[in-house]
Design an enzyme around this catalytic site. Structure first.
Site, PDB file in Angstrom:
ATOM      1  N   ARG A  55     -95.801 -34.129 -10.264  1.00 32.06           N
ATOM      2  CA  ARG A  55     -96.989 -34.597 -10.256  1.00 32.06           C
ATOM      3  C   ARG A  55     -97.371 -35.639 -10.652  1.00 32.06           C
ATOM      4  NH1 ARG A  55     -99.977 -28.992 -12.225  1.00 32.06           N
ATOM      5  NH2 ARG A  55     -99.298 -27.606 -10.536  1.00 32.06           N
ATOM      6  N   ASP A  57     -99.213 -39.274 -12.005  1.00 31.02           N
ATOM      7  CA  ASP A  57    -100.353 -39.273 -12.921  1.00 31.02           C
ATOM      8  C   ASP A  57    -101.396 -40.463 -12.008  1.00 31.02           C
ATOM      9  OD1 ASP A  57     -99.372 -38.008 -14.873  1.00 31.02           O
ATOM     10  OD2 ASP A  57     -98.938 -39.887 -15.882  1.00 31.02           O
ATOM     11  N   TYR A 118     -88.002 -43.713  -9.859  1.00 28.86           N
ATOM     12  CA  TYR A 118     -89.332 -44.439  -9.973  1.00 28.86           C
ATOM     13  C   TYR A 118     -88.820 -45.878 -10.294  1.00 28.86           C
ATOM     14  CZ  TYR A 118     -92.282 -40.452 -11.180  1.00 28.86           C
ATOM     15  OH  TYR A 118     -92.950 -39.297 -10.878  1.00 28.86           O
ATOM     16  N   ARG A 206     -93.767 -44.704 -17.909  1.00 28.09           N
ATOM     17  CA  ARG A 206     -94.694 -45.896 -18.303  1.00 28.09           C
ATOM     18  C   ARG A 206     -94.460 -46.083 -19.845  1.00 28.09           C
ATOM     19  NH1 ARG A 206    -100.176 -45.162 -17.294  1.00 28.09           N
ATOM     20  NH2 ARG A 206     -99.957 -42.852 -17.053  1.00 28.09           N
TER      21      ARG A 206
END
Length: 271
Positions: A55, A57, A118, A206
């Site tokens: 999921r 953000d 990522y 992040r």
């Protein structure tokens, strides 16, 4: 009992105008627009069982997101040759289903996954990101030293408790295994972080990038990000990097014969 077929969907999206993946009342989400498109094809009450690998953000992009749904086999057989084209006509331009294929019922987009990968793009040029890449690239006003970034990344690889870098959720673990964390310079000069792990907790990628950037621009010591791993709560010293620089690029899965065992092991680990 209706005979059903499980389908794997490969999805990409520009996260800029989405409030993340998960459906939320009154908000535009990727799951929301996908469910709406599928509902127009198969009926709004169709029990799709939409399950996603990760999921993302609000504001985070994806070029390699994976999810699965269940369709009545008769419906799938009737539309298998036209489903991609029909979805392309119904989906908004900032979200695409790129591939649909049947998978064994043991496949679980979330729990069968072996890794999520990522990439985070950072332009440290004086003039900032190229205009055509401004939506997926962070502009950084200070020059970045890749050697320092590599040193910072090395201390974060492995199995650790990343509580300092996560938004903790009740009854959820913050222990994760990072298998790949490295930086490179692309031909356009952009610095790109690749982060791969079995799974991530909220805001973890992040937060890691935000910590490493302060090392890359010389404000922190290369060993500082690893020192934070001794903490058991989120560190107020870590700035979360903006969402728009982050893209989910790949989700990995084992061979078909291992779908069920992998899913069982992941559920046990998360519990």
């Amino acid at each position: 009992m209706t005979d059903t077929t499980r389908l794997r969907l490969d999805v990409s999206y520009d996260g800029g105008d989405f409030s993340g993946w998960a459906a939320q009342p009154g908000r535009r989400t990727v799951a929301g627009v996908l469910t709406e498109a599928l509902g127009r094809l198969f009926g709004p009450e169709a029990p799709l069982g939409l399950t996603v690998a990760g999921r993302t953000d609000a504001g985070v992009h994806a070029s390699g997101q994976v999810c699965h749904i269940e369709l009545p086999t008769a419906e799938w057989e009737a539309r298998r040759d036209t489903l991609l084209r029909r979805l392309a006509a119904l989906m908004p331009p900032d979200a695409r289903v790129k591939a649909v294929r049947p998978v064994p019922p043991t496949f679980d987009a979330r729990f069968s996954a072996t890794f999520r990968r990522y990439e985070y793009r950072v332009a440290d040029t004086v003039y900032g990101p190229e205009p055509l890449r401004r939506h997926d690239t962070l502009g950084w006003v200070r020059p970045l030293d890749l050697t320092r970034l590599h040193e910072a990344a090395a201390g974060l690889v492995g199995l650790h408790d990343f509580a300092a870098y996560c938004k903790r959720k009740e009854h959820a673990t913050t222990v994760r295994a990072i298998t790949r964390l490295e930086w490179r310079r692309d031909p356009d000069g952009v610095a790109v972080a690749t982060v791969q792990a079995d799974a991530f907790c909220q805001a973890m990628v992040r937060s890691l990038v935000g910590a490493m950037l302060t090392v890359g621009d010389g404000r922190r010591d290369p060993g500082w990000p690893a020192k934070l791993l001794s903490l058991r709560e989120r560190s107020s010293e870590v700035t979360v990097a903006p969402a728009h620089g982050l893209t989910l690029v790949e989700v990995g899965y084992p061979d078909e014969a291992e779908y069920a065992s992998r899913a069982e092991a992941t559920r046990r680990l998360r519990a």
